[in-house]
Scaffold this motif. Structure first.
Motif, PDB file in Angstrom:
ATOM      1  N   ALA A   1       0.828  -1.203   0.000  1.00 23.52           N
ATOM      2  CA  ALA A   1       0.000   0.000   0.000  1.00 23.52           C
ATOM      3  C   ALA A   1       0.868   1.260   0.000  1.00 23.52           C
ATOM      4  O   ALA A   1       0.602   2.221  -0.746  1.00 23.52           O
ATOM      5  N   GLU A   2       1.905   1.259   0.828  1.00 23.36           N
ATOM      6  CA  GLU A   2       2.812   2.409   0.875  1.00 23.36           C
ATOM      7  C   GLU A   2       3.511   2.604  -0.462  1.00 23.36           C
ATOM      8  O   GLU A   2       3.673   3.739  -0.937  1.00 23.36           O
ATOM      9  N   GLN A   3       3.931   1.512  -1.091  1.00 17.36           N
ATOM     10  CA  GLN A   3       4.591   1.581  -2.392  1.00 17.36           C
ATOM     11  C   GLN A   3       3.693   2.241  -3.436  1.00 17.36           C
ATOM     12  O   GLN A   3       4.169   2.966  -4.314  1.00 17.36           O
ATOM     13  N   LEU A   4       2.369   2.029  -3.304  1.00 18.69           N
ATOM     14  CA  LEU A   4       1.416   2.592  -4.256  1.00 18.69           C
ATOM     15  C   LEU A   4       0.869   3.944  -3.821  1.00 18.69           C
ATOM     16  O   LEU A   4       0.009   4.506  -4.502  1.00 18.69           O
ATOM     17  N   GLY A   5       1.343   4.455  -2.671  1.00 14.28           N
ATOM     18  CA  GLY A   5       0.881   5.748  -2.204  1.00 14.28           C
ATOM     19  C   GLY A   5      -0.509   5.723  -1.601  1.00 14.28           C
ATOM     20  O   GLY A   5      -1.197   6.749  -1.583  1.00 14.28           O
ATOM     21  N   LEU A   6      -0.923   4.550  -1.084  1.00 15.87           N
ATOM     22  CA  LEU A   6      -2.244   4.418  -0.480  1.00 15.87           C
ATOM     23  C   LEU A   6      -2.134   4.564   1.034  1.00 15.87           C
ATOM     24  O   LEU A   6      -1.096   4.275   1.630  1.00 15.87           O
ATOM     25  N   LEU A   7      -3.236   4.950   1.649  1.00 13.60           N
ATOM     26  CA  LEU A   7      -3.225   5.249   3.080  1.00 13.60           C
ATOM     27  C   LEU A   7      -2.993   3.999   3.919  1.00 13.60           C
ATOM     28  O   LEU A   7      -2.236   4.027   4.890  1.00 13.60           O
ATOM     29  N   ASP A   8      -3.653   2.891   3.582  1.00 11.71           N
ATOM     30  CA  ASP A   8      -3.481   1.685   4.376  1.00 11.71           C
ATOM     31  C   ASP A   8      -3.840   0.452   3.560  1.00 11.71           C
ATOM     32  O   ASP A   8      -4.265   0.552   2.401  1.00 11.71           O
ATOM     33  N   ALA A   9      -3.663  -0.717   4.183  1.00  9.79           N
ATOM     34  CA  ALA A   9      -3.880  -1.982   3.491  1.00  9.79           C
ATOM     35  C   ALA A   9      -5.343  -2.212   3.154  1.00  9.79           C
ATOM     36  O   ALA A   9      -5.660  -2.891   2.177  1.00  9.79           O
ATOM     37  N   ASP A  10      -6.263  -1.671   3.955  1.00  7.30           N
ATOM     38  CA  ASP A  10      -7.684  -1.843   3.651  1.00  7.30           C
ATOM     39  C   ASP A  10      -8.058  -1.152   2.345  1.00  7.30           C
ATOM     40  O   ASP A  10      -8.840  -1.682   1.545  1.00  7.30           O
ATOM     41  N   ILE A  11      -7.516   0.034   2.131  1.00 11.62           N
ATOM     42  CA  ILE A  11      -7.781   0.732   0.867  1.00 11.62           C
ATOM     43  C   ILE A  11      -7.187  -0.066  -0.292  1.00 11.62           C
ATOM     44  O   ILE A  11      -7.793  -0.189  -1.363  1.00 11.62           O
ATOM     45  N   LEU A  12      -6.008  -0.630  -0.071  1.00 12.69           N
ATOM     46  CA  LEU A  12      -5.391  -1.480  -1.098  1.00 12.69           C
ATOM     47  C   LEU A  12      -6.309  -2.641  -1.454  1.00 12.69           C
ATOM     48  O   LEU A  12      -6.584  -2.900  -2.638  1.00 12.69           O
ATOM     49  N   LEU A  13      -6.785  -3.357  -0.435  1.00 10.25           N
ATOM     50  CA  LEU A  13      -7.637  -4.522  -0.701  1.00 10.25           C
ATOM     51  C   LEU A  13      -8.933  -4.115  -1.396  1.00 10.25           C
ATOM     52  O   LEU A  13      -9.406  -4.821  -2.293  1.00 10.25           O
ATOM     53  N   ARG A  14      -9.507  -2.996  -0.996  1.00 16.92           N
ATOM     54  CA  ARG A  14     -10.755  -2.573  -1.647  1.00 16.92           C
ATOM     55  C   ARG A  14     -10.521  -2.288  -3.127  1.00 16.92           C
ATOM     56  O   ARG A  14     -11.359  -2.622  -3.979  1.00 16.92           O
ATOM     57  N   GLN A  15      -9.389  -1.689  -3.462  1.00 16.79           N
ATOM     58  CA  GLN A  15      -9.088  -1.440  -4.872  1.00 16.79           C
ATOM     59  C   GLN A  15      -8.896  -2.751  -5.627  1.00 16.79           C
ATOM     60  O   GLN A  15      -9.381  -2.917  -6.760  1.00 16.79           O
ATOM     61  N   VAL A  16      -8.193  -3.684  -4.995  1.00 19.72           N
ATOM     62  CA  VAL A  16      -7.986  -4.989  -5.627  1.00 19.72           C
ATOM     63  C   VAL A  16      -9.323  -5.695  -5.817  1.00 19.72           C
ATOM     64  O   VAL A  16      -9.606  -6.270  -6.879  1.00 19.72           O
ATOM     65  N   TYR A  17     -10.166  -5.664  -4.792  1.00 17.82           N
ATOM     66  CA  TYR A  17     -11.460  -6.348  -4.868  1.00 17.82           C
ATOM     67  C   TYR A  17     -12.337  -5.742  -5.967  1.00 17.82           C
ATOM     68  O   TYR A  17     -13.009  -6.464  -6.709  1.00 17.82           O
ATOM     69  N   ARG A  18     -12.356  -4.419  -6.053  1.00 15.90           N
ATOM     70  CA  ARG A  18     -13.175  -3.782  -7.096  1.00 15.90           C
ATOM     71  C   ARG A  18     -12.689  -4.189  -8.482  1.00 15.90           C
ATOM     72  O   ARG A  18     -13.496  -4.485  -9.378  1.00 15.90           O
ATOM     73  N   ALA A  19     -11.390  -4.191  -8.666  1.00 15.43           N
ATOM     74  CA  ALA A  19     -10.846  -4.592  -9.964  1.00 15.43           C
ATOM     75  C   ALA A  19     -11.185  -6.047 -10.270  1.00 15.43           C
ATOM     76  O   ALA A  19     -11.592  -6.391 -11.388  1.00 15.43           O
ATOM     77  N   ALA A  20     -11.043  -6.906  -9.270  1.00 16.91           N
ATOM     78  CA  ALA A  20     -11.325  -8.323  -9.478  1.00 16.91           C
ATOM     79  C   ALA A  20     -12.788  -8.561  -9.816  1.00 16.91           C
ATOM     80  O   ALA A  20     -13.123  -9.409 -10.648  1.00 16.91           O
ATOM     81  N   ARG A  21     -13.676  -7.801  -9.183  1.00 18.64           N
ATOM     82  CA  ARG A  21     -15.104  -7.971  -9.498  1.00 18.64           C
ATOM     83  C   ARG A  21     -15.396  -7.542 -10.928  1.00 18.64           C
ATOM     84  O   ARG A  21     -16.221  -8.144 -11.615  1.00 18.64           O
ATOM     85  N   THR A  22     -14.741  -6.485 -11.366  1.00 22.61           N
ATOM     86  CA  THR A  22     -14.922  -6.052 -12.753  1.00 22.61           C
ATOM     87  C   THR A  22     -14.497  -7.154 -13.713  1.00 22.61           C
ATOM     88  O   THR A  22     -15.193  -7.467 -14.688  1.00 22.61           O
ATOM     89  N   VAL A  23     -13.352  -7.753 -13.444  1.00 23.63           N
ATOM     90  CA  VAL A  23     -12.845  -8.828 -14.315  1.00 23.63           C
ATOM     91  C   VAL A  23     -13.755 -10.054 -14.242  1.00 23.63           C
ATOM     92  O   VAL A  23     -14.085 -10.661 -15.269  1.00 23.63           O
ATOM     93  N   ALA A  24     -14.179 -10.421 -13.036  1.00 20.80           N
ATOM     94  CA  ALA A  24     -15.017 -11.613 -12.883  1.00 20.80           C
ATOM     95  C   ALA A  24     -16.362 -11.421 -13.583  1.00 20.80           C
ATOM     96  O   ALA A  24     -16.874 -12.342 -14.241  1.00 20.80           O
ATOM     97  N   TYR A  25     -16.952 -10.228 -13.428  1.00 18.60           N
ATOM     98  CA  TYR A  25     -18.241  -9.983 -14.081  1.00 18.60           C
ATOM     99  C   TYR A  25     -18.086  -9.988 -15.600  1.00 18.60           C
ATOM    100  O   TYR A  25     -18.907 -10.571 -16.322  1.00 18.60           O
ATOM    101  N   ALA A  26     -17.033  -9.358 -16.098  1.00 20.95           N
ATOM    102  CA  ALA A  26     -16.786  -9.378 -17.542  1.00 20.95           C
ATOM    103  C   ALA A  26     -16.594 -10.810 -18.042  1.00 20.95           C
ATOM    104  O   ALA A  26     -17.068 -11.177 -19.128  1.00 20.95           O
TER     105      ALA A  26
END
Length: 801
Positions: free
Chosen positions: A242-267
């Motif tokens: 998360a720090e490497q990507l400039g994100l505030l914390d690991a929860d924000i990182l996971l939420r971004q990953v989850y949103r992306a994964a849902r987009t891919v899974a739905y597609a």
């Protein structure tokens, strides 16, 4: 400095440059690698009729910091073996992983026809050096081969994807996801590109490129953080990533990953359904074109129009999906999304991609309060059970859920950092509704049960106690949805107290009249009790296997039965009588003055699919004496037995004197549970003082190797309010489970000189949740000051002071 050393130095500078990130860095790294490999090819003295080709991920022109290099040395005639070695050896020496092959075009096509992975790799073939015509010819032939074989290869690719999802799970719900292999990960993006290359179907592209960039960026950061070619986003690496990507914390990182994964899974879901429809249509027509996706020339019969079967007003079924009727007008029918969703779920269908897109683009917002039909359709959708899930996912992917329920956005893709929970908050909510759908026959208000199940954890998006926050949110939302005041109060009560039944059943003495009185006062009437009972079970079973068991279910059932009797004015049923075996053990213990013990295999539904052994039930009767609880728990710890759950009660068999009856379920940390005779012998030795349990445990702990462990919150030890029991002081303990935990608690209570009248011990995942009913020597509840001193003693014992 050699050319190879120069390349590695330039590569290191590129990866360390903070201004070069994301796709730009991946592209630059690929180009830098292209130049290096081209130089190696030329230095090797490659003859005419050869070409160096990048395939697979490298062929797509983007490289992550630790990606393998997939390279093919192509040739059209005899080739000296040492030529390839002169190219490969510098790569090997650099430490960069290399996946290489030397083949003629015919050999490459033959391997691709037999090996699906090799075939996919050729679809991304990219020329690096040598004869460009050779590369172009191979790429053209590989694409033609793929398109002609697509009717056979795509089902094979789909089956591999399903098997991969079974092994690695769904990326959007895992606390430690595999970014590449899990469902919704980078491997699915490769599959979508392969489908597009077949000309058979194409994926919905909105948001897909951004999702691919997110997953690739996270993988880059993971490679740089760990220094390894890993795809697993482990818990211990998430803060640094998360720090490497400039994100505030690991929860924000996971939420971004989850949103992306849902987009891919739905597609992926949408695209594979399209593939299935096309292949089914071709099979029905009984013909196989030479080139898939291209129009046919010459005479042929026109395909019959697709059959459309009505499902609801404005909704029909076509090709196995729910679509809008020709006369449907979303702009003037705000209930249409819920009506279409409910109709699709009840028919076991999903809503077509084009339909969901149109509904999202054209439908007007629901009026506030909602019309009655909107509430009814929502309840109908939720009541479809499992069939609700794909429909809900389709609506969620296009933003229709957050339009209906604005507070949904706070919990959408929100991780739950708790080993007991298997889902994100939003998926847990819909899973709870799915399970509640199977329990609607147990209440006269199934609509309120389903809506409460859907909304019960909405408070997790807010600070503070999520049950209290959820009550406030649901009161506002219920009014918005058009529920009257009485129903709004009911929903608020269910959300506020959705944990109360299971907490009370596992931490309070069911035989104490105050326990049922407390629940009766909370729920107020029989209807609320029925609703709360069903919601409790739905919530727990939707949480995960560790959150519900036949034991917990039986405790909740008993509490509900006693509360129902209390609400109906029926005299409280007597406490459960001891079984014949328990009485026999108690008489034996009273007669001999020593421990009487029995062991038997214990099984219960571990995951709702059937009975599985989960441990051994240990029933022990011992004449009451000081220090008993800590001693027995210590002997079990010496034998490396973990206490899954425990109960303690006092009996007086035939007036022979008080005997404590302990009924515990235990399991071996590893190996087998020791024989009853061996346990009994050690218990006797511990009780007569010839076995020093505390010293044994200390010696074992001192000899054990020290391993890093996870950081856990400190234990919580608290005296429950006086209303918890009229006849005893209730001490609650919450702590991370560890070997000997119950022994330490027992020793602290023994040292405090209090009597443990009953105990209710449970282990939920990795957390222990225990309640001890304590009295003074004369059988009375403890004075407040003494109760606090006892709590402090237990707290210090658990903290190692």
């Amino acid at each position: 400095m050699t050319t190879d050393e120069g390349h590695l130095a330039e590569r290191a500078r590129l990866l360390a440059d903070p201004a070069r990130t994301g796709r730009e860095r991946r592209t630059a790294l690929a180009r830098l690698t292209d130049d290096w490999l081209t130089g190696l090819y030329r230095t090797a003295g490659a003859p005419a009729g050869t070409a160096l080709v990048a395939v697979g991920g490298y062929g797509r022109g983007e490289l992550s910091p630790r990606s393998d290099l997939d390279v093919l040395l192509l040739h059209d005639g005899p080739l000296a073996p040492e030529l390839a070695e002169r190219i490969w050896y510098p790569v090997w020496d650099s430490g960069i992983a290399l996946d290489h092959a030397v083949r003629t075009p015919a050999e490459a096509r033959k391997v691709a026809a037999e090996d699906l992975k090799a075939g996919l790799g050729l679809l991304d073939a990219r020329h690096l050096a040598g004869d460009p015509g050779l590369t172009a010819e191979l790429r053209s032939q590989a694409l033609a081969d793929w398109r002609s074989a697509a009717p056979a290869r795509l089902p094979e690719l789909h089956a591999l994807g399903r098997a991969r999802a079974e092994r690695h799970g769904e990326l959007s719900f895992l606390l430690e996801p595999d970014l590449k292999e899990a469902r919704g990960g980078l491997r699915d993006l490769v599959a979508l590109d392969a489908i597009a290359a077949s000309w058979l179907a194409d994926a919905p592209r909105d948001g897909l490129d951004a999702a691919a960039r997110t997953l690739a960026d996270v993988r880059d950061a993971l490679h740089l953080t760990t220094g390894r070619a890993t795809e697993r986003l482990a818990l211990q690496d998430q803060d640094q990533v998360a720090e490497q990507l400039g994100l505030l914390d690991a929860d924000i990182l996971l939420r971004q990953v989850y949103r992306a994964a849902r987009t891919v899974a739905y597609a992926s879901d949408v695209t594979w359904r399209a593939v299935d429809r096309v292949l089914a249509a071709r099979a029905r027509r009984g013909r196989r074109p030479a080139r898939l996706g291209l129009p046919f020339h010459g005479a042929r019969r026109a395909a019959p129009p697709a059959e459309r079967r009505p499902l609801a007003e404005g909704v029909v079924e076509q090709d196995g999906e729910a679509v809008l009727a020709q006369a449907a007008r979303p702009a003037t029918d705000p209930v249409l999304p819920l009506r279409a969703a409910a109709a699709a779920a009840q028919a076991g269908l999903t809503v077509s991609y084009a339909t969901v897109r149109r509904l999202a683009a054209e439908t007007a917002a629901l009026p506030v309060p909602w019309p009655d039909e909107a509430r009814d359709r929502l309840v109908t959708l939720l009541g479809a059970g499992e069939a609700c899930l794909p429909v809900w996912e389709a609506l969620d992917a296009e933003g229709l859920i957050t339009r209906l329920l604005p507070d949904w956005e706070r919990v959408r893709c929100r991780p739950q950092r708790n080993a007991v929970h298997r889902w994100t908050v939003d998926r847990h909510l819909i899973e709870t509704a799915v399970r509640a759908a199977a329990l609607t026959r147990r209440t006269s208000r199934p609509d309120l049960l389903l809506v409460a199940a859907l909304l019960h954890d909405l408070g997790k998006g807010w600070p503070g106690d999520h049950s209290e926050a959820g009550e406030v949110i649901v009161r506002d939302l219920a009014v918005r949805m058009g529920f009257d005041k009485h129903d709004t109060d009911t929903l608020a009560l269910l959300v506020r107290h959705h944990l109360t039944l299971v907490d009370t059943a596992t931490r309070r003495d069911p035989d104490d009249p105050a326990t049922a009185d407390l629940i009766a006062k909370t729920v107020g009437n029989r209807t609320h009790l029925e609703l709360l009972h069903a919601l409790t079970e739905a919530d727990a079973t939707a949480t995960g296997p560790a959150a519900w068991s036949s034991w917990r279910a039986s405790l909740v059932d008993q509490l509900v039965a006693r509360t129902a009797a209390r609400l109906a004015g029926v005299p409280r049923p007597p406490a459960d009588e001891p079984t014949a075996d328990q009485e026999r053990l108690a008489v034996e213990a009273a007669r001999t003055g020593g421990p009487a013990l029995a062991l038997r295999a214990h099984a219960e539904p571990a995951d709702g699919t059937g009975a599985e052994p989960v441990g051994v039930e240990l029933t022990l009767a011992v004449p009451d004496r000081p220090g008993l609880l800590g001693t027995v728990a210590g002997v079990l710890a010496v034998h490396r037995l973990t206490v899954r759950k425990a109960g303690l009660r006092e009996l007086d068999p035939a007036g022979a004197g008080p005997v404590l009856l302990l009924t515990w379920t235990v399991a071996a940390e590893y190996g087998d549970v020791p024989e009853a005779a061996r346990l009994r012998a050690d218990l006797r030795r511990a009780l007569d003082g010839s076995l020093d349990v505390a010293r044994k445990l200390a010696e074992r702990d001192a000899a054990a190797p020290r391993r890093p462990g996870i950081r856990t919150p400190p234990p919580v030890v608290a005296v429950a309010p006086g209303a918890a029991s009229r006849s005893a002081t209730v001490l609650e303990v919450r702590a991370h489970d560890a070997p000997g935990l119950l022994h330490r608690i027992g020793r602290a209570l023994d040292g405090a000189g209090v009597r443990v009248r009953t105990a209710h011990v449970s282990t939920l995942g990795a957390e222990a949740v225990d309640a001890f009913y304590l009295t003074s020597e004369d059988g009375r509840p403890l004075e407040p000051d003494r109760a606090e001193r006892v709590a402090q003693a237990v707290r210090e014992a658990l903290e190692g002071r």
